[in-house]
Scaffold this motif. Structure first.
Motif, PDB file in Angstrom:
ATOM      1  N   PHE A   1       0.823  -1.208   0.000  1.00 41.33           N
ATOM      2  CA  PHE A   1       0.000   0.000   0.000  1.00 41.33           C
ATOM      3  C   PHE A   1       0.852   1.251   0.000  1.00 41.33           C
ATOM      4  O   PHE A   1       1.995   1.247   0.458  1.00 41.33           O
ATOM      5  CB  PHE A   1      -1.005   0.014   1.154  1.00 41.33           C
ATOM      6  N   VAL A   2       0.284   2.307  -0.542  1.00 44.21           N
ATOM      7  CA  VAL A   2       0.934   3.611  -0.587  1.00 44.21           C
ATOM      8  C   VAL A   2       0.506   4.345   0.679  1.00 44.21           C
ATOM      9  O   VAL A   2      -0.691   4.568   0.887  1.00 44.21           O
ATOM     10  CB  VAL A   2       0.546   4.393  -1.855  1.00 44.21           C
ATOM     11  N   ALA A   3       1.468   4.705   1.510  1.00 44.46           N
ATOM     12  CA  ALA A   3       1.156   5.307   2.807  1.00 44.46           C
ATOM     13  C   ALA A   3       1.437   6.811   2.776  1.00 44.46           C
ATOM     14  O   ALA A   3       0.857   7.527   1.977  1.00 44.46           O
ATOM     15  CB  ALA A   3       1.952   4.599   3.903  1.00 44.46           C
ATOM     16  N   GLU A   4       2.355   7.260   3.602  1.00 45.10           N
ATOM     17  CA  GLU A   4       2.644   8.687   3.726  1.00 45.10           C
ATOM     18  C   GLU A   4       3.397   9.211   2.505  1.00 45.10           C
ATOM     19  O   GLU A   4       3.968   8.447   1.742  1.00 45.10           O
ATOM     20  CB  GLU A   4       3.522   8.955   4.964  1.00 45.10           C
ATOM     21  N   TYR A   5       3.406  10.533   2.379  1.00 43.70           N
ATOM     22  CA  TYR A   5       4.211  11.146   1.326  1.00 43.70           C
ATOM     23  C   TYR A   5       4.643  12.542   1.744  1.00 43.70           C
ATOM     24  O   TYR A   5       4.052  13.157   2.619  1.00 43.70           O
ATOM     25  CB  TYR A   5       3.477  11.176  -0.020  1.00 43.70           C
TER      26      TYR A   5
ATOM     27  N   THR B   1       6.049   6.945   0.647  1.00 46.48           N
ATOM     28  CA  THR B   1       6.479   5.802   1.440  1.00 46.48           C
ATOM     29  C   THR B   1       5.437   4.710   1.232  1.00 46.48           C
ATOM     30  O   THR B   1       4.274   4.881   1.581  1.00 46.48           O
ATOM     31  CB  THR B   1       6.572   6.161   2.935  1.00 46.48           C
ATOM     32  N   CYS B   2       5.868   3.625   0.622  1.00 43.36           N
ATOM     33  CA  CYS B   2       4.984   2.496   0.352  1.00 43.36           C
ATOM     34  C   CYS B   2       5.412   1.346   1.255  1.00 43.36           C
ATOM     35  O   CYS B   2       6.607   1.170   1.516  1.00 43.36           O
ATOM     36  CB  CYS B   2       5.089   2.067  -1.108  1.00 43.36           C
TER      37      CYS B   2
ATOM     38  N   MET C   1      13.394   4.618  -5.351  1.00 42.38           N
ATOM     39  CA  MET C   1      14.713   5.072  -4.907  1.00 42.38           C
ATOM     40  C   MET C   1      15.402   4.126  -3.926  1.00 42.38           C
ATOM     41  O   MET C   1      16.592   3.890  -4.038  1.00 42.38           O
ATOM     42  CB  MET C   1      14.600   6.456  -4.256  1.00 42.38           C
ATOM     43  N   ARG C   2      14.661   3.642  -2.941  1.00 40.16           N
ATOM     44  CA  ARG C   2      15.318   2.817  -1.927  1.00 40.16           C
ATOM     45  C   ARG C   2      14.304   1.981  -1.150  1.00 40.16           C
ATOM     46  O   ARG C   2      13.117   2.256  -1.165  1.00 40.16           O
ATOM     47  CB  ARG C   2      16.133   3.670  -0.961  1.00 40.16           C
ATOM     48  N   MET C   3      14.863   1.000  -0.436  1.00 40.93           N
ATOM     49  CA  MET C   3      14.112   0.188   0.503  1.00 40.93           C
ATOM     50  C   MET C   3      14.628   0.551   1.886  1.00 40.93           C
ATOM     51  O   MET C   3      15.817   0.803   2.068  1.00 40.93           O
ATOM     52  CB  MET C   3      14.336  -1.298   0.215  1.00 40.93           C
ATOM     53  N   GLN C   4      13.723   0.586   2.843  1.00 41.23           N
ATOM     54  CA  GLN C   4      14.121   0.870   4.225  1.00 41.23           C
ATOM     55  C   GLN C   4      13.134   0.185   5.175  1.00 41.23           C
ATOM     56  O   GLN C   4      12.091  -0.298   4.740  1.00 41.23           O
ATOM     57  CB  GLN C   4      14.125   2.378   4.482  1.00 41.23           C
TER      58      GLN C   4
ATOM     59  N   LEU D   1       9.208   0.974   0.715  1.00 41.04           N
ATOM     60  CA  LEU D   1       9.851   1.412  -0.516  1.00 41.04           C
ATOM     61  C   LEU D   1       9.568   2.891  -0.677  1.00 41.04           C
ATOM     62  O   LEU D   1       8.426   3.334  -0.469  1.00 41.04           O
ATOM     63  CB  LEU D   1       9.295   0.663  -1.730  1.00 41.04           C
ATOM     64  N   ILE D   2      10.586   3.650  -1.027  1.00 42.31           N
ATOM     65  CA  ILE D   2      10.424   5.082  -1.265  1.00 42.31           C
ATOM     66  C   ILE D   2      10.382   5.291  -2.776  1.00 42.31           C
ATOM     67  O   ILE D   2      11.323   4.937  -3.486  1.00 42.31           O
ATOM     68  CB  ILE D   2      11.564   5.902  -0.631  1.00 42.31           C
TER      69      ILE D   2
END
Length: 149
Positions: free
Chosen positions: A42-46, A64-65, A119-122, A139-140
């Motif tokens: 899911f697509v969360a904050e941005y 932030t997904c 861009m990245r995973m965190q 995932l960003i």
């Protein structure tokens, strides 16, 4: 950019992920759901940076997904998650989402944005969502597009 439409388009792109046999299909939503059916993306904050070019010509968003996987078997769950976080392969979320960039010279996400990039995973860790525990990661995704629309 129409943020809700962009969020939904990112989630739609993620549905192209092909998980190993017996895992089930990845469910996806363009918003933070009350509850999830794992595995779920899911697509969360941005965050949104306005006016990256003069006269509202360009905005930049970082979404932030999250992807959550059932932890029925710790090792197997983490292997499924690792596949989705890989930079290549049929289970790769990066590959699935970036396929929505379109061909060279085309707009991304079916015309909703100029371009996007995973861009990245965190945040690879245990998550609690609506009282249930999942293994997951974030995932960003950077999206750039017209600030006037």
């Amino acid at each position: 950019m129409q943020i809700s439409l962009v969020r939904d388009a990112i989630a739609d792109a993620a549905t192209a992920v092909v998980l190993p046999a017996g895992i089930g299909k990845l469910t996806c939503s363009g918003f933070t759901p009350d509850s999830v059916v794992a595995p779920h993306f899911f697509v969360a904050e941005y965050t949104q940076d306005f006016d990256k070019a003069m006269r509202r010509a360009l905005d930049e968003l970082e979404f932030t997904c999250r992807v959550l996987v059932s932890r029925a078997d710790d090792r197997a769950s983490q292997r499924v998650l690792d596949g989705m976080l890989s930079g290549s392969g049929s289970a790769s979320l990066k590959v699935a989402i970036e396929a929505a960039r379109g061909a060279p010279g085309e707009f991304a996400l079916g015309g909703l944005a100029h371009d996007l990039h995973v861009m990245r995973m965190q945040g690879y860790r245990w998550y609690e969502h609506e009282g249930a525990q999942y293994v997951g990661a974030e995932l960003i995704v950077k999206v750039i597009g017209d600030g006037k629309s």
